[in-house]
Design a protein around this motif. Structure first.
Motif, PDB file in Angstrom:
ATOM      1  N   GLY A  61     -37.797  53.091   7.953  1.00  0.00           N
ATOM      2  CA  GLY A  61     -36.626  52.942   8.796  1.00  0.00           C
ATOM      3  C   GLY A  61     -35.384  53.465   8.107  1.00  0.00           C
ATOM      4  O   GLY A  61     -35.454  54.059   7.020  1.00  0.00           O
ATOM      5  N   LEU A  62     -34.246  53.249   8.744  1.00  0.00           N
ATOM      6  CA  LEU A  62     -32.992  53.796   8.233  1.00  0.00           C
ATOM      7  C   LEU A  62     -32.660  53.287   6.841  1.00  0.00           C
ATOM      8  O   LEU A  62     -32.144  54.036   6.004  1.00  0.00           O
ATOM      9  CB  LEU A  62     -31.844  53.443   9.189  1.00  0.00           C
ATOM     10  CG  LEU A  62     -31.845  54.146  10.549  1.00  0.00           C
ATOM     11  CD1 LEU A  62     -30.703  53.618  11.399  1.00  0.00           C
ATOM     12  CD2 LEU A  62     -31.736  55.652  10.373  1.00  0.00           C
ATOM     13  N   GLU A  97     -39.012  37.822  15.918  1.00  0.00           N
ATOM     14  CA  GLU A  97     -39.417  38.045  14.536  1.00  0.00           C
ATOM     15  C   GLU A  97     -40.650  37.214  14.238  1.00  0.00           C
ATOM     16  O   GLU A  97     -40.778  36.081  14.672  1.00  0.00           O
ATOM     17  CB  GLU A  97     -38.312  37.661  13.539  1.00  0.00           C
ATOM     18  CG  GLU A  97     -37.013  38.382  13.777  1.00  0.00           C
ATOM     19  CD  GLU A  97     -36.082  37.618  14.665  1.00  0.00           C
ATOM     20  OE1 GLU A  97     -36.152  36.377  14.705  1.00  0.00           O
ATOM     21  OE2 GLU A  97     -35.297  38.270  15.345  1.00  0.00           O
ATOM     22  N   VAL A  98     -41.560  37.790  13.490  1.00  0.00           N
ATOM     23  CA  VAL A  98     -42.771  37.088  13.112  1.00  0.00           C
ATOM     24  C   VAL A  98     -42.417  35.928  12.189  1.00  0.00           C
ATOM     25  O   VAL A  98     -41.633  36.067  11.271  1.00  0.00           O
ATOM     26  CB  VAL A  98     -43.742  38.045  12.397  1.00  0.00           C
ATOM     27  CG1 VAL A  98     -44.965  37.281  11.897  1.00  0.00           C
ATOM     28  CG2 VAL A  98     -44.161  39.157  13.335  1.00  0.00           C
ATOM     29  N   ARG A 131     -35.994  41.429   5.197  1.00  0.00           N
ATOM     30  CA  ARG A 131     -34.675  41.852   4.725  1.00  0.00           C
ATOM     31  C   ARG A 131     -34.469  43.339   4.967  1.00  0.00           C
ATOM     32  O   ARG A 131     -33.400  43.780   5.417  1.00  0.00           O
ATOM     33  CB  ARG A 131     -34.548  41.533   3.234  1.00  0.00           C
ATOM     34  CG  ARG A 131     -33.175  41.882   2.641  1.00  0.00           C
ATOM     35  CD  ARG A 131     -33.125  41.491   1.178  1.00  0.00           C
ATOM     36  NE  ARG A 131     -31.847  41.834   0.572  1.00  0.00           N
ATOM     37  CZ  ARG A 131     -31.713  42.490  -0.575  1.00  0.00           C
ATOM     38  NH1 ARG A 131     -32.790  42.865  -1.257  1.00  0.00           N
ATOM     39  NH2 ARG A 131     -30.525  42.766  -1.062  1.00  0.00           N
ATOM     40  N   ALA A 132     -35.480  44.136   4.670  1.00  0.00           N
ATOM     41  CA  ALA A 132     -35.357  45.580   4.857  1.00  0.00           C
ATOM     42  C   ALA A 132     -35.273  45.943   6.338  1.00  0.00           C
ATOM     43  O   ALA A 132     -34.567  46.878   6.717  1.00  0.00           O
ATOM     44  CB  ALA A 132     -36.537  46.292   4.208  1.00  0.00           C
ATOM     45  N   THR A 133     -35.975  45.209   7.196  1.00  0.00           N
ATOM     46  CA  THR A 133     -35.917  45.493   8.626  1.00  0.00           C
ATOM     47  C   THR A 133     -34.530  45.193   9.180  1.00  0.00           C
ATOM     48  O   THR A 133     -33.985  45.953   9.994  1.00  0.00           O
ATOM     49  CB  THR A 133     -36.980  44.668   9.375  1.00  0.00           C
ATOM     50  OG1 THR A 133     -38.265  44.950   8.814  1.00  0.00           O
ATOM     51  CG2 THR A 133     -36.993  45.024  10.851  1.00  0.00           C
ATOM     52  N   VAL A 193     -27.663  49.230   8.945  1.00  0.00           N
ATOM     53  CA  VAL A 193     -27.281  50.618   8.675  1.00  0.00           C
ATOM     54  C   VAL A 193     -26.913  51.325   9.976  1.00  0.00           C
ATOM     55  O   VAL A 193     -25.912  52.050  10.045  1.00  0.00           O
ATOM     56  CB  VAL A 193     -28.425  51.363   7.951  1.00  0.00           C
ATOM     57  CG1 VAL A 193     -28.166  52.867   7.930  1.00  0.00           C
ATOM     58  CG2 VAL A 193     -28.564  50.847   6.511  1.00  0.00           C
ATOM     59  N   ALA A 194     -27.710  51.127  11.015  1.00  0.00           N
ATOM     60  CA  ALA A 194     -27.415  51.763  12.306  1.00  0.00           C
ATOM     61  C   ALA A 194     -26.074  51.288  12.857  1.00  0.00           C
ATOM     62  O   ALA A 194     -25.282  52.094  13.376  1.00  0.00           O
ATOM     63  CB  ALA A 194     -28.533  51.459  13.301  1.00  0.00           C
ATOM     64  N   VAL A 195     -25.803  49.988  12.738  1.00  0.00           N
ATOM     65  CA  VAL A 195     -24.532  49.445  13.222  1.00  0.00           C
ATOM     66  C   VAL A 195     -23.362  50.044  12.442  1.00  0.00           C
ATOM     67  O   VAL A 195     -22.353  50.479  13.025  1.00  0.00           O
ATOM     68  CB  VAL A 195     -24.531  47.908  13.100  1.00  0.00           C
ATOM     69  CG1 VAL A 195     -23.117  47.349  13.288  1.00  0.00           C
ATOM     70  CG2 VAL A 195     -25.471  47.300  14.131  1.00  0.00           C
TER      71      VAL A 195
END
Length: 682
Positions: free
Chosen positions: A21-22, A395-396, A653-655, A661-663
């Motif tokens: 991801g980003l 979220e899982v 955390r990374a998700t 990052v996108a925001v």
């Protein structure tokens, strides 16, 4: 001070452990920038490869070509800075670039052919095997519909495997996809059945091959195998990488097998693929499957309403018209690049196969004595929220705990009092127990390998328990059956089963704190079915029951037991309020959802439930962002990241970092976005 090679490699290894991801791409870019500025040169090849890999698998394929060409130039100029692993990574990434270039119609055919020829030349100079080159030549011939595509396929299959071949899990699926495309269903089915006996696994497998195999069983008329394969395939759609193609094939399968409600629900849930995908080729694949599905469904469900965000369509018929136009335009773009009509021909062949249907019963728990659990789509039943269709379980591992937790936490059940035999429940003579305890034990034994059978055993046990008045045990058994049905996609069967389970639990006097987990599991199903008001009503009722239980004078008990029960009730109250926030988000009430989620996050934090607090902050941030308030979302997403860091949930955390990052990029805060990626390895 310049880092050593080992230090840089360790940092890059940490980047590769992050979800795609980003955030991962940003972190990889930051590491490469630092290596470019500070060295050491011996680490540059690995840094370039890690960035190529992050872009390729993170949905930013077009960005990968620049670091890839830099990697090639670095190899040509300084081969002494490549160790054996670096060299392997270089040649392996060739396959990604050649294959992905084909997925973009704006990339000229000449560029693809030059890259493919360069790959062949470099492989030969390095003394590498040629299986990977043969595969890419076949894929390019297949893309263009060349007259020699069959020869290219046979050449690839006949070329010995080597260290650059497709992984052993991917290659059979690639072969079978071509066999199915050319009508050789029996040959492809035999190949995949043999391979699947060995439980192959990689980033996209066995999900990809199962999605093809289910449709092949449809073509050869094997409804039982089709149902079994579809259910297994559903469990492999959430892999951490984009599964655009397999998801589309599941939508098509459901439409062509008479499971209209499920098809539309899955299509709406993954509607983002209609307008966005990792590449135009991936989008064309999804649009092809989706338009096959809508073409089948418009015969009987043309006016069924759909809640779509970015598509100018509100019914099945309107979506069918739109999807076919979009798919045809994309196919023509590929044809123009390829100099053939192959893409359009494949699209029209796909539309033609929509006429070949096969009724497949996917019910786990039948909704009536003769029904299949696959009911027509009622008006208004296919809806979605602005955050996610399944926002209740966004979220899982968060608020939606399984009903097994409720069973484990419930008071010890009374022993069975010899429920009367039920020949219909026992199945074939001697095949299954006729008593409730025996059915429950057997269900536990088979649940992992055969969840459908386990669900049916649990429901039989529930019926027997209800007959003799053990309403609490009957309710929990039926709730477990409903949950298994929901996991296998049978929301039509799960919803009434959950409703009856809740009635049994309440009639059986089960404490509200034990009813809560079942309510939350039921709410997820209701949300997917578009029945958010009913789910909210159940949640609110249980919250009221918890409050009433607090006000009821209890029999004298030890202080530690009173404190334990009060703590459990408070925890369940927070979980239910969290579920309420997710339901509001699903319904599109984003401001209310964000406000409640933030409040619940603070409650979780005060109680020391840091992980749950992080999930709630995450929901609040996503809801603010979806409502257009990116600036308000930043602090909430940062709080979520901090919480996940405390509980060492690296993947979550990374998700969240991907979303942050996108925001930040939308807000024009590029430096802050880069800092998020870099900080993940701090």
């Amino acid at each position: 001070m310049t880092r050593s090679v080992d230090q840089v490699n360790a940092a890059l290894h940490d980047v590769r452990r992050m979800p795609y991801g980003l955030a991962r791409s940003t972190a990889a870019a930051a590491e490469l920038e630092r290596v470019d500025a500070e060295g050491p040169d011996a680490a540059r090849a690995y840094a370039l490869f890690v960035l190529v890999e992050a872009y390729v698998w993170g949905g930013e394929v077009t960005k990968a070509y620049l670091p890839f060409t830099r990697l090639l130039r670095w190899w040509d100029e300084h081969p002494e800075h490549f160790d054996a692993q670096d060299a392997h990574s270089l040649f392996w990434s060739f396959k990604w670039m050649v294959g992905h270039l084909m997925e973009f119609p704006d990339v000229p055919a000449g560029q693809i052919e030059r890259t493919l020829d360069d790959m062949a030349r470099r492989y030969a100079l390095a003394g590498n095997g040629t299986n990977a080159v043969a595969l890419e030549r076949f894929e390019w011939a297949r893309e263009r519909g060349s007259a020699d595509v069959e020869d290219a396929y046979r050449a690839w299959v006949a070329t010995p495997r080597d260290e650059y071949s497709q992984c052993e899990a991917c290659e059979p699926g690639d072969r079978a996809a071509y066999l199915f495309e050319t009508g050789r269903y029996d040959e492809g089915v035999r190949l995949l059945e043999q391979v699947l006996q060995g439980s192959p696994s990689c980033a996209t497998e066995p999900g990809d091959m199962l999605s093809h195999l289910q449709l092949a069983y449809l073509e050869v008329g094997d409804a039982e195998a089709a149902a079994r394969t579809h259910r297994r395939g559903l469990r492999h759609l959430d892999t951490g990488v984009s599964m655009t193609g397999p998801t589309g094939r599941h939508v098509e399968f459901l439409a062509r097998t008479g499971n209209a409600a499920r098809a539309l629900r899955l299509l709406v849930e993954h509607q983002a693929f209609l307008t966005e995908a990792d590449s135009p080729g991936d989008r064309l694949g999804f649009l092809t499957s989706a338009s096959v599905a809508t073409g089948v469904l418009r015969d009987t469900h043309a006016d069924a309403p759909l809640a779509l965000r970015d598509v100018p369509a509100s019914t099945v018929a309107e979506l069918d018209d739109w999807a076919r136009r979009e798919a045809a335009d994309l196919a023509r773009a590929f044809d123009a690049r390829n100099g053939t009509t192959a893409a359009s021909e494949r699209l029209h062949a796909a539309w033609a196969r929509g006429a070949r249907t096969l009724p497949v019963d996917l019910a786990v728990l039948r909704t009536d004595a003769g029904g299949t659990g696959s009911t027509p789509v009622p008006a208004g039943s296919v809806t979605t929220g602005s955050v996610t269709t399944a926002a209740v379980a966004a979220e899982v591992g968060t608020a939606g705990v399984g009903t097994a937790d409720a069973v484990a936490a419930a008071p010890a059940p009374r022993p069975s009092e010899g429920a009367p035999d039920d020949p219909s429940a026992a199945g074939a003579p001697g095949a299954e127990p006729a008593d409730a305890d025996g059915l429950l034990a057997l269900a536990e034994d088979v649940a992992r390998e055969d969840p459908v059978r386990a669900a049916q055993l649990l429901r039989r046990a529930s019926t027997l328990l209800e007959t003799v008045g053990h309403l609490d045990r009957a309710g929990f058994a039926l709730a477990e059956a409903a949950q298994l049905a929901a996991v296998d996609g049978d929301d039509e069967g799960a919803a009434p089963a959950f409703a009856h389970a809740l009635a049994l639990l309440r009639a059986g006097g089960v404490a509200p704190r034990f009813v809560g987990p079942v309510v939350r599991a039921s709410a997820r199903v209701a949300a997917r079915r578009g029945d958010v008001p009913a789910a909210l009503a159940q949640v609110d009722r249980t919250l009221a029951d918890l409050a009433a239980a607090d006000d009821t004078a209890a029999e004298p008990r030890a202080a530690d037991l009173v404190e334990r029960d009060a703590s459990a009730a408070e925890h369940e109250r927070r979980e239910l309020r969290d579920s309420r926030a997710r339901l509001l988000a699903t319904a599109g009430e984003l401001d209310a959802a964000a406000t409640l989620a933030e409040r619940v996050a603070e409650e979780f934090a005060r109680a020391g439930d840091v992980g749950d607090a992080a999930h709630a902050f995450w929901l609040a941030g996503r809801s603010r962002s979806a409502a257009g308030a990116d600036a308000d979302a930043v602090d909430l997403l940062e709080s979520a990241m901090e919480g996940f860091a405390i509980v060492h949930d690296r993947d979550a955390r990374a998700t969240v970092a991907n979303e942050l990052v996108a925001v930040l990029r939308r807000l024009g805060r590029e430096q802050d976005a880069a800092a998020v990626g870099a900080g993940l390895n701090g």
